[in-house]
Enzyme design. Structure first.
Site, mmCIF file in Angstrom:
data_model
loop_
_atom_site.group_PDB
_atom_site.id
_atom_site.type_symbol
_atom_site.label_atom_id
_atom_site.label_comp_id
_atom_site.label_asym_id
_atom_site.label_seq_id
_atom_site.Cartn_x
_atom_site.Cartn_y
_atom_site.Cartn_z
ATOM 1 N N SER A 135 0.857 -1.184 0.000
ATOM 2 C CA SER A 135 0.000 0.000 0.000
ATOM 3 C C SER A 135 0.889 1.230 0.000
ATOM 4 O O SER A 135 2.064 1.162 0.392
ATOM 5 C CB SER A 135 -0.893 0.005 1.238
ATOM 6 N N TYR A 148 -1.985 -0.512 10.892
ATOM 7 C CA TYR A 148 -2.006 -0.853 9.466
ATOM 8 C C TYR A 148 -0.742 -0.355 8.784
ATOM 9 O O TYR A 148 -0.115 -1.090 8.008
ATOM 10 C CB TYR A 148 -3.245 -0.237 8.819
#
Length: 275
Positions: A135, A148
């Site tokens: 990501s 995260y």
């Protein structure tokens, strides 16, 4: 020649779009999800090129069983796509040990154990391609996504270390860096069990932004992701890192530049020589 794929997290979003695209292209696909009943329609549309199985990447036995199914069905695996992941919300102070471990179990330990399961056959065959779905959050910190962020930063380390270890065997490694995509990520974002009100002004904007992400005009479609991965699989020398989506550059370019500037400033100031 058709390639053989094992893909995690195919119940929706990026994994589902990729599995559907590959089956339509005549590739051989083992699509997995924690709830395999979610894959029934995908199998029906797969024209015999796709099989589905249940896989919780937190379970070592299930990881090994998925690899064995791919070998028994298609004779092996050419490309592994470690896609399964979710987001744990919360500032560092809010996220508990158990919430942090759960985040890493899915986002980091799962890809690690599944990759470990396919490496013996790839070493013996001197070929294979491990694709990790990272990501922009693997480089860009977002307040309130500390767990995260940490998991995606760690995945960067896994991919880069693996690449240096397996290049000698002819095994390829690519870390994808997607920007914002219209998936179930926002709906499945997990809130911490403990909230500290003092952080609301700092992280509240991130939460509302993630919750409304799918409604953004510039949000990327999962089909774009599938197209990028399809083209990646056809490259003789795929890159180690690959931004995915027009907005990925918007996030990554200034982040890389800021790190270089920070490094240069520290060196110029001589702070690295302080005793």
């Amino acid at each position: 020649m058709a390639k053989r794929w094992l893909i995690t997290g195919c119940s929706s979003g990026l994994g589902r779009a990729l599995a559907a695209r590959l089956a339509a292209e005549g590739e051989r696909v083992v699509a997995t999800a924690r709830r395999p009943e979610m894959l029934t329609e995908l199998v029906e549309q797969g024209q015999g090129n796709l099989v589905a199985t249940g896989l919780d990447v937190r379970d070592q036995a299930q990881c090994e069983a998925a690899v064995e199914l791919a070998v028994a069905t298609f004779g092996g695996i050419d490309i592994l796509v470690n896609n399964a992941a979710y987001g744990q919300f919360g500032a560092v102070e809010e996220v508990s040990d158990s919430e942090l471990v759960a985040q890493f179990e899915t986002n980091v330990f799962g890809p690690w154990r599944l990759t470990r399961a396919v490496l013996p056959m790839w070493r013996e065959r001197h070929s294979g391609h491990a694709i990790f779905v990272g990501s922009v959050a693997g480089l860009v910190p977002f307040p309130g996504l500390s767990a995260y962020n940490a998991s995606k930063f760690a995945l960067e380390g896994v991919a880069e270390s693996l690449a240096s270890e397996v290049a000698h065997f002819g095994v390829k490694v690519t870390l994808l860096q997607p920007g914002g995509f219209a998936t179930s990520y926002s709906a499945s974002l997990v809130l911490p069990g403990r909230r500290v009100d003092d952080y609301t002004p700092i992280i509240g904007g991130t939460l509302s932004g993630v919750r409304s992400m799918n409604h953004a005009e510039a949000i990327n479609s999962p089909e774009l992701f599938a197209d990028v991965v399809w083209r990646l699989s056809r490259m003789e020398k795929p890159p180690l890192r690959l931004p995915v989506g027009p907005d990925a550059e918007h996030f990554l370019s200034p982040a890389y530049a800021a790190r270089i500037k920070e490094y240069d400033d520290v060196i110029e100031a001589g702070h690295h020589t302080l005793a």
